[in-house]
Design an enzyme around this catalytic site. Sequence first.
Site, short mmCIF file in Angstrom:
data_model
loop_
_atom_site.label_atom_id
_atom_site.label_comp_id
_atom_site.label_asym_id
_atom_site.label_seq_id
_atom_site.Cartn_x
_atom_site.Cartn_y
_atom_site.Cartn_z
N HIS A 150 -7.22 -4.12 10.25
CA HIS A 150 -6.95 -3.95 8.82
C HIS A 150 -5.67 -4.69 8.41
O HIS A 150 -4.76 -4.87 9.21
CB HIS A 150 -6.95 -2.48 8.39
CG HIS A 150 -5.78 -1.65 8.78
ND1 HIS A 150 -5.89 -0.30 9.09
CD2 HIS A 150 -4.46 -1.94 8.91
CE1 HIS A 150 -4.69 0.17 9.37
NE2 HIS A 150 -3.82 -0.80 9.27
N ASP A 209 0.82 -1.21 0.00
CA ASP A 209 0.00 0.00 0.00
C ASP A 209 0.86 1.26 0.00
O ASP A 209 2.08 1.21 0.17
CB ASP A 209 -0.97 -0.01 1.20
CG ASP A 209 -0.28 -0.33 2.53
OD1 ASP A 209 0.96 -0.32 2.60
OD2 ASP A 209 -1.00 -0.59 3.51
C1 GLP Z 1 -0.46 0.74 8.53
C2 GLP Z 1 -0.17 -0.12 7.28
C3 GLP Z 1 -0.40 -1.56 7.55
C4 GLP Z 1 0.24 -1.96 8.85
C5 GLP Z 1 -0.45 -1.25 9.99
C6 GLP Z 1 0.11 -1.58 11.36
O1 GLP Z 1 -1.72 1.29 8.53
N1 GLP Z 1 -0.91 0.28 6.14
O2 GLP Z 1 0.09 -2.30 6.46
O3 GLP Z 1 0.15 -3.34 9.05
O4 GLP Z 1 -0.34 0.13 9.79
O5 GLP Z 1 1.24 -0.83 11.58
P1 GLP Z 1 2.25 -1.01 12.77
O6 GLP Z 1 3.11 -2.15 12.38
O7 GLP Z 1 2.99 0.27 12.82
O8 GLP Z 1 1.45 -1.28 13.99
#
Ligand code: GLP
Length: 232
Positions: free
Chosen positions: A130, A67
């Site tokens: 998500h 993404d």
């Molecule tokens: C973002 C990304 C995701 C990721 C999520 C969790 O929104 N688009 O792909 O998995 O955050 O992020 P983190 O690993 O910083 O908790």
Amino acid sequence: MRVLVTADYRTLSQTAAELIVKAVRGKAGLVLGLPTGRTPVGMYDELVRLHRNQSHDFSRIRTFNLDEYAGLHAGDPNSFDTYMHRHFFDHVNIPPENTHIPHEVANYEAAIRDAGGIDLLIVGIGTNGHIAFNEPGSSFTSRTRTVNLAPETVANATKQFGNNAVPKQAITMGIGTILESRHILLLASGTAKADIVRRALHGPITESVPASALQQHPNVIAILDEEAKSRG
Ligand code: GLP
């Protein structure tokens, strides 16, 4: 789904990196789906270390990021493009033309298909369940598209953006795109993820928890540290 529980974040990162390196060694021209966020930082550090210390070769892999924020140019300090260069691409020997970031929806799915599909996709999980930027309510058959970000997702990103506004939209692979990958690694670390990890892995398969779609996939390994596993 296979669940591996590691003692801590460091071991989670090493375990993920070892599985990736094994896959890269096992297939010339391996196609990887790559995540951003805080969770995979340690995994990229470890991959870079393996490249430097053990001359691990990434020259033949192709990569597709999951993404990107809509409207941020590649060099924006907060773009996922910049993140990938900072944490991985600038430190290993992947030819730049082998890397792909979804700055535009058009042609992304076709490029994945032309590469032969994704062999191994690594994905984190948001506190609302998500995966990539497929927010709750996303269809399990969704493809790469522009999406509106959930308020919780925007709130979680505000610290990283400092004085700059967090984009309200992003371009993301769909859940359908993700599920077509041959193998998937799900990474989750820390107590803030414990509740959603339990719902994603053991709760009902529902579009209100996008990560629960992974229960339907035949080849998923979830790597959780003790904290992320702490609620069952
Ligand atoms: C973002 C990304 C995701 C990721 C999520 C969790 O929104 N688009 O792909 O998995 O955050 O992020 P983190 O690993 O910083 O908790």
